[in-house]
Design a protein around this motif. Structure first.
Motif, PDB file in Angstrom:
ATOM      1  N   ARG A  84       0.849  -1.196   0.000  1.00 14.25           N
ATOM      2  CA  ARG A  84       0.000   0.000   0.000  1.00 14.25           C
ATOM      3  C   ARG A  84       0.881   1.241   0.000  1.00 14.25           C
ATOM      4  N   SER A  85       0.264   2.372  -0.310  1.00 10.55           N
ATOM      5  CA  SER A  85       0.987   3.636  -0.207  1.00 10.55           C
ATOM      6  C   SER A  85       0.604   4.313   1.110  1.00 10.55           C
ATOM      7  N   ILE A  86       1.477   5.165   1.570  1.00 15.23           N
ATOM      8  CA  ILE A  86       1.249   5.869   2.832  1.00 15.23           C
ATOM      9  C   ILE A  86       0.178   6.939   2.615  1.00 15.23           C
ATOM     10  N   SER A  87      -0.610   7.185   3.652  1.00 18.12           N
ATOM     11  CA  SER A  87      -1.717   8.127   3.531  1.00 18.12           C
ATOM     12  C   SER A  87      -1.842   8.963   4.796  1.00 18.12           C
ATOM     13  N   ASP A  88      -2.210  10.231   4.625  1.00 20.44           N
ATOM     14  CA  ASP A  88      -2.455  11.094   5.780  1.00 20.44           C
ATOM     15  C   ASP A  88      -3.744  10.707   6.508  1.00 20.44           C
ATOM     16  N   ASP A  89      -4.564   9.859   5.862  1.00 15.19           N
ATOM     17  CA  ASP A  89      -5.773   9.367   6.515  1.00 15.19           C
ATOM     18  C   ASP A  89      -5.458   8.280   7.540  1.00 15.19           C
ATOM     19  N   ASP A  90      -4.232   7.758   7.490  1.00 12.66           N
ATOM     20  CA  ASP A  90      -3.809   6.732   8.431  1.00 12.66           C
ATOM     21  C   ASP A  90      -3.989   7.253   9.858  1.00 12.66           C
ATOM     22  N   LEU A  91      -4.594   6.435  10.679  1.00  8.68           N
ATOM     23  CA  LEU A  91      -4.826   6.774  12.075  1.00  8.68           C
ATOM     24  C   LEU A  91      -3.528   7.170  12.787  1.00  8.68           C
ATOM     25  N   ARG A  92      -2.413   6.601  12.353  1.00  9.08           N
ATOM     26  CA  ARG A  92      -1.132   6.854  13.028  1.00  9.08           C
ATOM     27  C   ARG A  92      -0.389   8.061  12.466  1.00  9.08           C
ATOM     28  N   ALA A  93      -0.964   8.700  11.442  1.00  9.61           N
ATOM     29  CA  ALA A  93      -0.351   9.922  10.918  1.00  9.61           C
ATOM     30  C   ALA A  93      -0.490  11.035  11.958  1.00  9.61           C
ATOM     31  N   GLU A  94       0.538  11.840  12.110  1.00 10.49           N
ATOM     32  CA  GLU A  94       0.532  12.863  13.165  1.00 10.49           C
ATOM     33  C   GLU A  94      -0.677  13.789  13.120  1.00 10.49           C
ATOM     34  N   PRO A  95      -1.111  14.264  11.930  1.00 10.66           N
ATOM     35  CA  PRO A  95      -2.275  15.168  11.908  1.00 10.66           C
ATOM     36  C   PRO A  95      -3.564  14.532  12.437  1.00 10.66           C
ATOM     37  N   ARG A  96      -3.693  13.219  12.306  1.00 11.19           N
ATOM     38  CA  ARG A  96      -4.877  12.529  12.849  1.00 11.19           C
ATOM     39  C   ARG A  96      -4.669  12.119  14.290  1.00 11.19           C
ATOM     40  N   LEU A  97      -3.475  11.647  14.605  1.00 18.03           N
ATOM     41  CA  LEU A  97      -3.233  11.075  15.924  1.00 18.03           C
ATOM     42  C   LEU A  97      -3.182  12.138  17.017  1.00 18.03           C
ATOM     43  N   GLY A  98      -2.591  13.278  16.727  1.00 20.45           N
ATOM     44  CA  GLY A  98      -2.482  14.339  17.742  1.00 20.45           C
ATOM     45  C   GLY A  98      -3.832  14.722  18.337  1.00 20.45           C
ATOM     46  N   PRO A  99      -4.818  15.099  17.507  1.00 24.36           N
ATOM     47  CA  PRO A  99      -6.146  15.438  18.043  1.00 24.36           C
ATOM     48  C   PRO A  99      -6.830  14.261  18.725  1.00 24.36           C
ATOM     49  N   LEU A 100      -6.637  13.067  18.182  1.00 26.83           N
ATOM     50  CA  LEU A 100      -7.227  11.871  18.775  1.00 26.83           C
ATOM     51  C   LEU A 100      -6.708  11.674  20.207  1.00 26.83           C
ATOM     52  N   LEU A 101      -5.405  11.805  20.377  1.00 23.81           N
ATOM     53  CA  LEU A 101      -4.807  11.694  21.714  1.00 23.81           C
ATOM     54  C   LEU A 101      -5.358  12.771  22.640  1.00 23.81           C
ATOM     55  N   ALA A 102      -5.427  14.001  22.138  1.00 25.27           N
ATOM     56  CA  ALA A 102      -5.898  15.123  22.969  1.00 25.27           C
ATOM     57  C   ALA A 102      -7.326  14.883  23.450  1.00 25.27           C
TER      58      ALA A 102
END
Length: 199
Positions: A157-175
């Motif tokens: 697969r190719s890398i995606s910013d939609d990945d749950l582990r991508a920083e833009p998604r994970l940061g708000p999720l953690l917060a």
């Protein structure tokens, strides 16, 4: 929920027997990740989704004989493989869902989770449960022995910013789940996110 659990258990049950032999060189990466958590002698730590227990010896070394190490996994076959490997000597093993832990609130100093987040049915709820069991100021380590791009390539697969582990998604999720992102590392040979339990 039961169907999701069955899917996860089925996935890992058939892979448990040869899991370690598929990834024989991960030990140093686990050791370095555990070292980055900043555990102290006497601390209490949970390996959430511990699988075959590869992190348990390193966690035990970090907290010493006076510390507490728990390993929780949803799949009995993975825990059985941990016992066969002798890793239960490093900590107490529990058959438990990381999203519903049999641990009292604020009982732990840290949670270590290797490869767990992509297997959480409800990631924010799961991260909130991990926050529940950690004292304010305690730490969370989300780890994988290879980075997102290398893992995606391994699976074609190719890398995606939609990945749950991508920083833009994970940061708000953690917060939203009660954590403050402390550091984010995504390199070919390591994925390591460190977060601190908010007060």
């Amino acid at each position: 929920m039961a169907d999701d659990h069955t899917h996860v258990q089925d996935f890992f049950s058939v892979r448990a027997a040869d899991w370690d032999s598929r990834f024989p060189d991960d030990g140093p990466a686990y050791a370095a990740a555990v070292g980055a958590v900043g555990l102290r002698p006497g601390d209490a730590v949970l390996d959430a989704g511990c699988g075959t227990g590869r992190a348990l010896p390193y966690l035990r070394d970090a907290v010493g004989p006076g510390g507490t190490v728990l390993g929780a996994d949803l799949t009995p076959a993975m825990l059985a493989a941990a016992v066969r490997a002798g890793r239960d000597a490093g900590g107490a093993l529990l058959v438990a869902d990381a999203a519903r832990l049999p641990v009292r609130g604020a009982a732990l100093d840290a949670v270590f989770a290797a490869g767990l987040i992509s297997h959480l049915t409800h990631p924010e709820g799961g991260l909130r449960e991990l926050a529940r069991v950690v004292r304010p100021g305690g730490r969370l380590a989300l780890f994988h022995p290879i980075g997102r791009a290398a893992l995606a390539a391994r699976h074609g697969r190719s890398i995606s910013d939609d990945d749950l582990r991508a920083e833009p998604r994970l940061g708000p999720l953690l917060a939203h789940a009660g954590w403050r992102l402390d550091s984010y590392t995504d390199e070919d040979d390591r994925y390591l996110v460190l977060a601190v339990r908010a007060h």
